[in-house]
Design a protein around this motif. Sequence first.
Motif, mmCIF file in Angstrom:
data_model
loop_
_atom_site.group_PDB
_atom_site.id
_atom_site.type_symbol
_atom_site.label_atom_id
_atom_site.label_comp_id
_atom_site.label_asym_id
_atom_site.label_seq_id
_atom_site.Cartn_x
_atom_site.Cartn_y
_atom_site.Cartn_z
ATOM 1 N N VAL A 33 0.721 -1.217 0.034
ATOM 2 C CA VAL A 33 -0.118 0.021 0.061
ATOM 3 C C VAL A 33 0.567 1.172 0.032
ATOM 4 N N TRP A 34 1.839 1.242 0.748
ATOM 5 C CA TRP A 34 2.736 2.385 0.951
ATOM 6 C C TRP A 34 3.487 2.852 -0.568
ATOM 7 N N HIS A 35 3.952 1.668 -1.065
ATOM 8 C CA HIS A 35 4.724 1.671 -2.482
ATOM 9 C C HIS A 35 3.307 2.066 -3.313
ATOM 10 N N LEU A 36 2.527 1.754 -3.523
ATOM 11 C CA LEU A 36 1.324 1.771 -4.494
ATOM 12 C C LEU A 36 1.030 3.211 -4.114
ATOM 13 N N VAL A 37 0.934 3.911 -3.109
ATOM 14 C CA VAL A 37 0.361 5.422 -2.897
ATOM 15 C C VAL A 37 1.845 6.176 -3.545
ATOM 16 N N ARG A 38 2.977 5.639 -3.191
ATOM 17 C CA ARG A 38 4.346 6.518 -3.559
ATOM 18 C C ARG A 38 4.339 6.514 -5.114
ATOM 19 N N LEU A 39 4.384 5.320 -5.550
ATOM 20 C CA LEU A 39 4.700 5.091 -7.050
ATOM 21 C C LEU A 39 3.338 5.098 -7.898
ATOM 22 N N ARG A 40 2.274 5.010 -7.541
ATOM 23 C CA ARG A 40 1.108 4.946 -8.258
ATOM 24 C C ARG A 40 1.088 3.916 -9.533
ATOM 25 N N ASN A 41 1.437 2.878 -9.173
ATOM 26 C CA ASN A 41 1.632 1.764 -10.128
ATOM 27 C C ASN A 41 1.681 0.473 -9.378
ATOM 28 N N ALA A 42 0.581 -0.388 -9.551
ATOM 29 C CA ALA A 42 0.662 -1.483 -8.888
ATOM 30 C C ALA A 42 1.627 -2.488 -8.977
ATOM 31 N N ALA A 44 4.900 -2.039 -10.062
ATOM 32 C CA ALA A 44 5.961 -1.221 -9.403
ATOM 33 C C ALA A 44 5.894 -1.381 -7.926
ATOM 34 N N ALA A 45 4.811 -1.201 -7.392
ATOM 35 C CA ALA A 45 4.583 -1.172 -5.992
ATOM 36 C C ALA A 45 5.042 -2.777 -5.537
ATOM 37 N N TYR A 46 4.564 -3.855 -6.304
ATOM 38 C CA TYR A 46 4.624 -4.968 -5.923
ATOM 39 C C TYR A 46 6.223 -5.246 -5.839
ATOM 40 N N HIS A 47 6.909 -4.842 -7.012
ATOM 41 C CA HIS A 47 8.390 -5.071 -7.055
ATOM 42 C C HIS A 47 9.090 -4.259 -6.229
ATOM 43 N N ALA A 48 8.503 -3.393 -5.445
ATOM 44 C CA ALA A 48 9.355 -2.636 -4.594
ATOM 45 C C ALA A 48 9.398 -3.040 -3.121
ATOM 46 N N ILE A 49 8.493 -4.136 -2.891
ATOM 47 C CA ILE A 49 8.176 -4.729 -1.531
ATOM 48 C C ILE A 49 9.570 -5.211 -1.171
ATOM 49 N N SER A 50 9.977 -5.091 0.041
ATOM 50 C CA SER A 50 11.309 -5.658 0.277
ATOM 51 C C SER A 50 11.288 -7.366 0.480
ATOM 52 N N PHE A 51 10.065 -8.036 0.572
ATOM 53 C CA PHE A 51 10.201 -9.346 0.657
ATOM 54 C C PHE A 51 10.602 -9.939 -0.846
ATOM 55 N N GLU A 52 9.616 -9.106 -1.884
ATOM 56 C CA GLU A 52 9.911 -9.418 -3.312
ATOM 57 C C GLU A 52 11.290 -9.301 -3.647
ATOM 58 N N ARG A 53 11.827 -8.322 -3.277
ATOM 59 C CA ARG A 53 13.211 -7.666 -3.737
ATOM 60 C C ARG A 53 14.201 -8.881 -3.403
ATOM 61 N N GLU A 54 14.079 -9.359 -2.112
ATOM 62 C CA GLU A 54 14.964 -10.347 -1.573
ATOM 63 C C GLU A 54 14.669 -11.653 -2.497
ATOM 64 N N ALA A 55 13.330 -11.938 -2.667
ATOM 65 C CA ALA A 55 13.176 -13.471 -3.231
ATOM 66 C C ALA A 55 13.701 -13.222 -4.685
ATOM 67 N N TYR A 56 13.215 -12.244 -5.438
ATOM 68 C CA TYR A 56 13.852 -12.268 -6.817
ATOM 69 C C TYR A 56 15.302 -12.227 -6.815
ATOM 70 N N LYS A 57 16.098 -11.277 -6.222
ATOM 71 C CA LYS A 57 17.481 -11.265 -6.056
ATOM 72 C C LYS A 57 18.100 -12.524 -6.054
ATOM 73 N N HIS A 58 17.522 -13.321 -5.099
ATOM 74 C CA HIS A 58 18.375 -14.782 -4.832
ATOM 75 C C HIS A 58 17.502 -15.845 -5.329
ATOM 76 N N GLU A 59 16.470 -15.827 -6.186
ATOM 77 C CA GLU A 59 15.727 -16.976 -6.680
ATOM 78 C C GLU A 59 16.224 -17.984 -7.581
ATOM 79 N N ASN A 60 17.609 -17.594 -8.298
ATOM 80 C CA ASN A 60 18.398 -18.306 -8.903
ATOM 81 C C ASN A 60 19.667 -19.243 -8.294
ATOM 82 N N ASP A 61 19.802 -18.616 -6.842
ATOM 83 C CA ASP A 61 20.803 -19.138 -5.961
ATOM 84 C C ASP A 61 20.006 -20.260 -5.120
#
Length: 77
Positions: A33-42, A44-61
């Motif tokens: 919700v915070w990123h959605l308000v800040r970025l105004r794009n669902a 982009a908000a999803y990809h900005a979530i810290s949990f997703e950033r970690e999971a995407y960064k390391h999913e191939n490891d």
Amino acid sequence: MSETDFNHEAIHTEQMKELLYIGFYILYLTEWVWHLVRLRNANAAYHAISFEREAYKHENDMEYLETRKMFNQYKTA
């Protein structure tokens, strides 16, 4: 489900355990919700979530979970 997808979800499972599951969902939704308000794009908000950033960064490891430190979602850039 591919091995990469499975690893991505396994990273989320570790995040959930650390936050006793309910904490994960509360923080996940709050961040989105915070990123959605800040970025105004669902998407982009999803990809900005810290949990997703970690999971995407390391999913191939496939060995990442063996060395992952607790609460690393907040340490991953």
